[in-house]
Write a protein that holds these residues in place. Structure first.
Motif, short mmCIF file in Angstrom:
data_model
loop_
_atom_site.label_atom_id
_atom_site.label_comp_id
_atom_site.label_asym_id
_atom_site.label_seq_id
_atom_site.Cartn_x
_atom_site.Cartn_y
_atom_site.Cartn_z
N UNK A 208 0.86 -1.18 0.00
CA UNK A 208 0.00 0.00 0.00
C UNK A 208 0.89 1.23 0.00
N UNK A 209 1.15 1.76 -1.20
CA UNK A 209 2.12 2.85 -1.34
C UNK A 209 1.42 4.20 -1.50
N UNK A 210 2.02 5.28 -0.99
CA UNK A 210 1.44 6.62 -1.18
C UNK A 210 1.56 7.04 -2.63
N UNK A 211 0.68 7.96 -3.04
CA UNK A 211 0.65 8.39 -4.44
C UNK A 211 1.97 9.00 -4.88
N UNK A 212 2.64 9.71 -4.00
CA UNK A 212 3.90 10.36 -4.39
C UNK A 212 4.99 9.35 -4.73
N UNK A 213 4.86 8.13 -4.21
CA UNK A 213 5.84 7.10 -4.52
C UNK A 213 5.42 6.28 -5.74
N UNK A 214 4.12 6.04 -5.87
CA UNK A 214 3.62 5.26 -7.01
C UNK A 214 4.02 5.90 -8.33
N UNK A 215 3.99 7.22 -8.37
CA UNK A 215 4.22 7.93 -9.63
C UNK A 215 5.69 8.20 -9.94
N UNK A 216 6.60 7.73 -9.11
CA UNK A 216 8.01 7.98 -9.36
C UNK A 216 8.65 6.81 -10.12
N UNK A 217 9.65 7.12 -10.94
CA UNK A 217 10.43 6.06 -11.57
C UNK A 217 11.73 5.86 -10.79
N UNK A 218 12.49 4.85 -11.18
CA UNK A 218 13.69 4.47 -10.43
C UNK A 218 14.71 5.62 -10.35
N UNK A 219 14.93 6.27 -11.48
CA UNK A 219 15.95 7.31 -11.51
C UNK A 219 15.54 8.51 -10.66
N UNK A 220 14.28 8.91 -10.74
CA UNK A 220 13.80 10.04 -9.95
C UNK A 220 13.88 9.72 -8.46
N UNK A 221 13.53 8.49 -8.10
CA UNK A 221 13.60 8.07 -6.70
C UNK A 221 15.04 8.15 -6.19
N UNK A 222 15.97 7.64 -6.97
CA UNK A 222 17.38 7.65 -6.55
C UNK A 222 17.90 9.08 -6.41
N UNK A 223 17.54 9.95 -7.34
CA UNK A 223 17.99 11.35 -7.25
C UNK A 223 17.38 12.03 -6.03
N UNK A 224 16.13 11.69 -5.73
CA UNK A 224 15.48 12.30 -4.57
C UNK A 224 16.18 11.94 -3.28
N UNK A 225 16.75 10.74 -3.21
CA UNK A 225 17.42 10.31 -1.98
C UNK A 225 18.70 11.09 -1.71
N UNK A 226 19.13 11.91 -2.64
CA UNK A 226 20.29 12.77 -2.40
C UNK A 226 19.93 13.90 -1.44
N UNK A 227 18.62 14.16 -1.27
CA UNK A 227 18.16 15.27 -0.44
C UNK A 227 17.63 14.75 0.89
#
Length: 428
Positions: A208-227
């Motif tokens: 059961x994932x939140x909408x902000x995570x469902x709509x992300x792709x792998x690359x965007x998720x990895x870049x986000x983790x830099x912050x």
């Protein structure tokens, strides 16, 4: 018609029955009319040659929402036809209570909150209670795991004691009552572990994932983790109770970090090491910090450096440490717990998005090597019997699993006939 090379003994699945009768509205108890409709389908399946009723009662499955009376009614039908009841018991995995009745997903259960701690024990007891109530239908527990949990690191002799206590309470006691209780166990210390992307759990559609995570792709998720702000957002999700990393729930099993080993990564220093090893290295003076903070920082840093980092379950606490005791028991037998899958499935496919387990193709050589050669827990003859004639006999097949003088090799075909409706099957 395909003349398969393996023996195939079909069961009628409770989850399939529920979705057939209830459609998508299965997140509730069934009505009397719906139970009657399911019972009629079980009867038809048994007449068509099914060997019994299988069940999946863990979280996010239709059977999770079934009342015991519903299961008993269906198991009674299988019993009348000489079939067995084989459940994947309730609360088998580490899980967390859902916040609302309409909230469901992998790792979320709907029951009293105390089941977070004692649910597996209650689930195993429930299986025995169902067998007893359903006219003593033969019970085959699907990959038994210890009923008693010690989540923190502990000496190996505790695993041995917990396994023996499980057998005494959940297997031997009902067998001494006269119930026909057997079980299988995944004969591999890593259970159904397989290599898969470390990132895969964050994109697992069964969660059961939140909408902000469902709509992300792998690359965007990895870049986000830099912050830092995004990491904190992900941590809030992890700590919400709605997230599992692979098959481990970080809230009900804080030491999940000791179970996940890095297999491939451009971060060479991480390969072959567990998340727990690296977390303790970062926080050498605070195990609490290592468990709740550094473990996730290790995961996030690895995904930033190499989003394609892969991992596997180094150990599976459900079977790890109990196998020697379980498989040496007279009622125990090995199983793979996986179907036939391509060796290289597409991303996020395979067994529950976690790749293909070696158990799919290599379990029995591994089982013989460990149980006979390495551990000396079984003789070769007994180990072979537990993988052949014992399971065949449990489901009522007498012309499989044994080579002996005078045994006729009869052609595969229809072996059973109903003497009359409602009567057990008999060998032709």
């Amino acid at each position: 018609a395909a003349h398969p090379s393996v023996n195939y003994a079909p069961l009628v699945g409770h989850n399939t029955l529920r979705t057939t009768v209830m459609g998508e509205d299965w997140h509730r108890a069934a009505t009397e009319e719906e139970v009657a409709a399911m019972a009629a389908l079980v009867e038809g399946a048994m007449e068509a040659g099914a060997y019994g009723l299988s069940d999946g009662l863990d979280a996010a499955w239709p059977g999770h929402f079934a009342e015991v009376s519903e299961i008993v009614a269906l198991a009674q039908v299988a019993q009348r036809y000489g079939g067995l009841y084989t459940p994947h018991t309730r609360h088998h995995q580490h899980q967390w209570p859902a916040d609302r009745p309409d909230e469901y997903g992998y790792g979320l259960f709907h029951a009293p909150k105390g089941e977070t701690i004692v649910g597996r024990y209650h689930g195993l007891l429930e299986a025995v209670e169902i067998s007893r109530a359903a006219n003593r239908v033969p019970l085959l527990i699907v990959h038994l795991t210890p009923a008693y949990l010690v989540p923190q690191p502990h000496p190996a002799y505790l695993d041995d004691c917990l396994a023996r206590a499980t057998l005494e309470d959940l297997i031997d006691r009902p067998r001494n009552e006269g119930l026909d209780v057997t079980f299988n166990a995944i004969a591999w210390g890593q259970s159904i572990a397989s290599e898969a992307p470390l990132m895969a759990s964050f994109f697992d559609p069964s969660q059961l994932r939140p909408a902000w995570l469902v709509n992300k792709d792998k690359e965007t998720f990895a870049r986000g983790l830099e912050m830092r702000a995004f990491r904190d957002k992900v941590l809030d999700f992890v700590n919400s109770g709605k997230f599992k990393i692979r098959m481990m729930h970080p809230l009900s099993d804080p030491y999940w970090m000791d179970c996940i080993q890095i297999v491939r990564s451009s971060v060479a220093s991480a390969v072959g090491r567990t998340i727990g090893e690296m977390a303790r290295e970062r926080s050498p003076h605070s195990i609490v910090e290592a468990v709740y903070e550094s473990s996730w920082e290790v995961v996030f840093d690895l995904l930033v450096e190499d989003p394609d980092t892969t991992c596997a379950d180094f150990i599976d606490k459900r079977e790890y440490g109990a196998l020697k005791v379980f498989l040496a028991h007279p009622a125990g037998m090995p199983c793979t717990d996986v179907g036939i899958l391509p060796a290289q499935p597409p991303p996020l496919e395979g067994l529950y998005t976690r790749g293909v387990s070696p158990t799919a193709y290599g379990l029995f050589p591994h089982y013989l090597r460990t149980m006979v050669t390495e551990w000396g827990a079984l003789s070769l003859e007994e180990a072979v019997r537990k993988a052949t004639s014992l399971p065949a006999g449990v489901i009522g097949i007498e012309d499989r699993g044994r080579l002996a003088e005078g045994v006729e090799d009869r052609p595969v075909g229809q072996r059973y006939a109903l003497l009359q409706p409602g009567c057990p099957r008999r060998m032709l």
